[in-house]
Every structure is written in C-alpha cells, then in structure tokens.
Design a protein around this motif. Structure first.
Motif, mmCIF file in Angstrom:
data_model
loop_
_atom_site.group_PDB
_atom_site.id
_atom_site.type_symbol
_atom_site.label_atom_id
_atom_site.label_comp_id
_atom_site.label_asym_id
_atom_site.label_seq_id
_atom_site.Cartn_x
_atom_site.Cartn_y
_atom_site.Cartn_z
ATOM 1 N N SER A 18 0.980 -1.139 0.127
ATOM 2 C CA SER A 18 0.029 -0.115 -0.167
ATOM 3 C C SER A 18 0.913 1.260 0.075
ATOM 4 O O SER A 18 1.913 1.315 0.634
ATOM 5 N N TYR A 26 -5.432 -2.213 9.656
ATOM 6 C CA TYR A 26 -6.528 -2.888 8.919
ATOM 7 C C TYR A 26 -7.483 -1.638 8.274
ATOM 8 O O TYR A 26 -8.135 -0.893 9.072
ATOM 9 N N ASP A 28 -9.782 -0.681 4.528
ATOM 10 C CA ASP A 28 -10.513 -0.941 3.017
ATOM 11 C C ASP A 28 -10.389 -2.493 2.986
ATOM 12 O O ASP A 28 -10.008 -3.013 1.712
ATOM 13 N N ARG A 30 -8.160 -4.769 3.998
ATOM 14 C CA ARG A 30 -6.785 -5.336 3.789
ATOM 15 C C ARG A 30 -6.049 -5.038 5.057
ATOM 16 O O ARG A 30 -6.198 -3.964 5.472
ATOM 17 N N HIS A 32 -2.391 -4.247 6.607
ATOM 18 C CA HIS A 32 -1.171 -3.475 6.180
ATOM 19 C C HIS A 32 -0.067 -3.624 7.370
ATOM 20 O O HIS A 32 -0.206 -3.928 8.237
ATOM 21 N N GLY A 210 -1.702 -13.938 0.581
ATOM 22 C CA GLY A 210 -2.642 -14.152 -0.382
ATOM 23 C C GLY A 210 -2.317 -15.659 -0.901
ATOM 24 O O GLY A 210 -1.140 -16.043 -0.954
ATOM 25 N N ASP A 215 -7.066 -11.994 -3.704
ATOM 26 C CA ASP A 215 -7.039 -11.926 -2.049
ATOM 27 C C ASP A 215 -5.841 -11.453 -1.547
ATOM 28 O O ASP A 215 -5.551 -11.684 -0.265
ATOM 29 N N SER A 216 -5.177 -10.356 -2.141
ATOM 30 C CA SER A 216 -3.832 -10.191 -1.642
ATOM 31 C C SER A 216 -4.215 -9.376 -0.282
ATOM 32 O O SER A 216 -5.077 -8.348 -0.256
ATOM 33 N N ASN A 217 -3.414 -9.582 0.661
ATOM 34 C CA ASN A 217 -3.297 -8.898 2.008
ATOM 35 C C ASN A 217 -4.707 -9.181 2.887
ATOM 36 O O ASN A 217 -5.078 -8.271 3.742
ATOM 37 N N ARG A 218 -5.754 -9.978 2.311
ATOM 38 C CA ARG A 218 -6.923 -10.249 2.999
ATOM 39 C C ARG A 218 -6.805 -11.061 4.313
ATOM 40 O O ARG A 218 -7.554 -10.964 5.062
ATOM 41 N N THR A 219 -5.613 -11.404 4.654
ATOM 42 C CA THR A 219 -5.442 -12.157 5.919
ATOM 43 C C THR A 219 -3.915 -11.520 6.374
ATOM 44 O O THR A 219 -3.169 -10.886 5.766
#
Length: 364
Positions: A18, A26, A28, A30, A32, A210, A215-219
């Motif tokens: 980002s 966290y 949006d 995602r 960070h 991801g 799904d980048s940076n969803r976890t």
C-alpha cells in the motif's frame, strides 16, 4: 506451459504494498504493515517473474546431489527429552515443550505451489513423515503463502491437533478446509494465548499475504514468541527487516533461541524478505543468544545458490561472535543447551574446515 503457469503463480504471490498514508493496521478490507512500503507495479512484477522463471535461473539454485538429513520416527520424538527441537524443512520446526508437541508452518507437500504438478519442488523428503507426526498441542502458523500453509497437511493434522494458532483471517481458511472452529484461535499482533502452560504471542512481521489473484493482504501475517517458564523462543515466519524486531526484543527478550528466515531473499523484493546481514541484525535486535536460520535448504524460491544463505550467515555470525546452530534436517537440538551443528550443506572435503571457528564462537 509449466513456466507460464509458474509465472502466473509468482505474479499473484509477489507483494502488493500500500502507498496510503493512513498507518491503520486494517483498512479497506486489507491488512497493512507498520511501515508504508513502496508500491510494486505490474511491470516490475512481470520483470521479476521473467527473470526468476524463464531467463536467468542459475543451475546452482538446486543441489546436484541428495542433501544430508537424519530420518526420524514417531517413537524417537516421543522418547526425546523435553525442550527438544527438530527442523523438518523450510520453516517447519517441531518442538517438544512440557511433554507436548508444537509445530510451526507445517509443509509436507512435494511442491510449494497451489498444484502438485508444477511449482518449486522439494530438495528432500521430510525427515519425519506426516503420518508419523505425534499428537500436537498446537500448530503455529505465520501466514497463508503456499510454502508456509499446506492445505493437505492441515487436513491430515486436524484430527490429532488440539489447537491451530493463526493470524487474523488465516484461521478462516482452516475452517473452510474442515478444521473445527473450536480448534482455531486467531490472533492479532501483540495478542497472546496459552496452551498447556506454554505462552504464545502473535507479534508483528513485515510481509504480505494471499493465495489467489484477488485476495492480496486479506489475511494477516505474523511472527511468534513462545515462552515456557524461563525458556523464550522467537519464530520469524516471513518478514523484511523492520523496527518491530527491536520492539519485540524490548517486550519479550532476551531469547534463548531465535528461528529467523535466512533464505529466498532477493534485492528485487527487499522489504518483505531479509538479506543474511539483516537476519543477523534482527537476531541482535531481539537480544537472542542462539540463532538458528530457517526458510532455507528445502525449496528453490529465489535466484541465489541454495547453499548461499548458510555460507553467508555462517560468516556473518562468526564475525559478530553470534552463536549459530545449523542442524541437519531431522537432527535434534536441545533448547536448554543448543549446539553448533555441522556444515552439512558443504561437500565433505570442505565440511571439516571452519567448524573449529564455529565451535570457538559457540563456546563464548
């Protein structure tokens, strides 16, 4: 065909960092990092992917002969004394604490890939077969990349594991794979839990996550602090070098042993994996006593020689008078009194030299 497929896999696994100024953990939808990292555009990802997979892959990234390991059995680990550690490969480490077993990032698959017909192939079989792994108090997960989260291993371990400890969001994947929700504990950075008297803290790391294109940076991604009375261990997972190491050291150090990634690095992705000199500095920031380098010796995930991480960290540790432990895969390490190990990655004629220097450093 395989090369093009792997290029696609690499492109979605490379970090999407980002550039927002908001330092929130966290937002949006995602997660960070603590620091704002430079954006990594699609063209740069394509350049890295082409270099990594198609154009300039040096032959020395893989061993030319079978590497040395020590096969293990379940009975051997059951009979081992408390405070034992075994490297099983890459970032998979088996621990025996308070008579129970804990395992980090269990990957037993032949390939670190979403499929088993293409992708980075193991250099060696796991020294302990998956069906020989004893009943586990906990599986400790750092993040959801394929070289750290093996779906089939998780499915097979689910029935003989009490708890799965995971960063936020990663536990949802486990539940989707059939792990009972009551076995899953999801932690944010600086949150902690206790299992059978062992204290475990999810601590920050600087990385990304991801397993697919969208799904980048969803976890979340994390490192871990493991405390058993006076014994303190640190497990880095995957991370770039950042100020968090000093913060963790101040809160939880000194550490008897640090398990720190030293491998699969590249100057093209400096913020999410460490060069060996940074791995050493992280160990010093953490106030570690012994350093055991992980994330090496199992998969071909960059363009450096497969032996290079060991050689570089060995030289750096000797220069800094840091106690370094380099066990073979399957070799037991006592957490109460670690030993240096052997230069098992070197050809035999070379292996004998340099250990005297290593032992003299270890004895200081």
């Amino acid at each position: 065909m395989n090369a093009l497929f792997l290029l696609g896999v690499l492109l979605f696994m490379l970090p999407t960092a980002s550039n927002a100024a908001d330092p929130a953990h966290y937002r949006d939808g995602r997660f960070h990092n603590q620091a704002t990292l430079p954006q990594d555009g699609a063209m740069n990802k394509l350049r890295i992917g082409l270099k990594y997979l198609l154009l300039r892959k040096p032959p020395e990234t893989r061993p030319v002969a079978p590497i040395s390991l020590l096969p293990m059995t379940r009975q051997q680990v059951l009979d081992a004394p408390d405070h034992s550690l075994w490297r099983l490969g890459h970032s998979t480490v088996l621990l025996k604490l308070r008579g129970r077993f804990f395992i980090t990032d269990p990957v037993f698959a032949e390939r670190a890939s979403p499929v088993q017909w293409a992708g980075p192939l193991r250099f060696h079989a796991p020294p302990l077969a998956l069906n020989e792994v004893p009943a586990l108090a906990a599986v400790i997960l750092s993040h959801d990349h394929f070289d750290h989260l093996d779906e089939q291993a998780i499915r097979q371990l689910a029935g003989r594991t009490d708890k799965f400890l995971a960063p936020l969001g990663v536990g949802d994947r486990l539940i989707d794979w059939g792990v009972p929700s009551e076995k899953v504990r999801q932690l944010d950075w600086w949150q902690e839990t206790e299992i059978g008297g062992v204290r475990l803290v999810a601590t920050p790391a600087q990385h990304f996550s991801g397993r697919g294109l969208f799904d980048s940076n969803r976890t979340l991604w994390a490192s871990w602090v493991i405390i058993d009375d006076d014994l303190r261990l640190f497990f880095s997972g995957d991370t770039g070098y950042f100020d968090g190491f000093r913060q963790i050291g101040e809160r939880y150090g000194p550490f008897n042993l640090t398990l720190i990634e030293t491998g699969a690095y590249n100057l093209a992705w400096p913020n999410v994996h460490m060069q060996p000199d940074q791995s050493l500095q992280a160990h010093l920031d953490l106030r570690g006593q012994w350093l055991l380098p992980i994330h090496n010796g199992t998969f071909d995930l960059s363009i450096h020689g497969w032996q290079e991480p060991f050689e570089r960290i060995l030289a750096l540790a000797a220069q800094a008078q840091v106690k370094l432990s380099t066990p073979q895969m399957g070799e037991r390490i006592s957490l109460d009194s670690p030993h240096a190990g052997q230069n098992w990655w070197q050809p035999r004629p070379i292996r004998q030299q340099g250990r005297a220097a290593q032992r003299s450093v270890a004895s200081r």
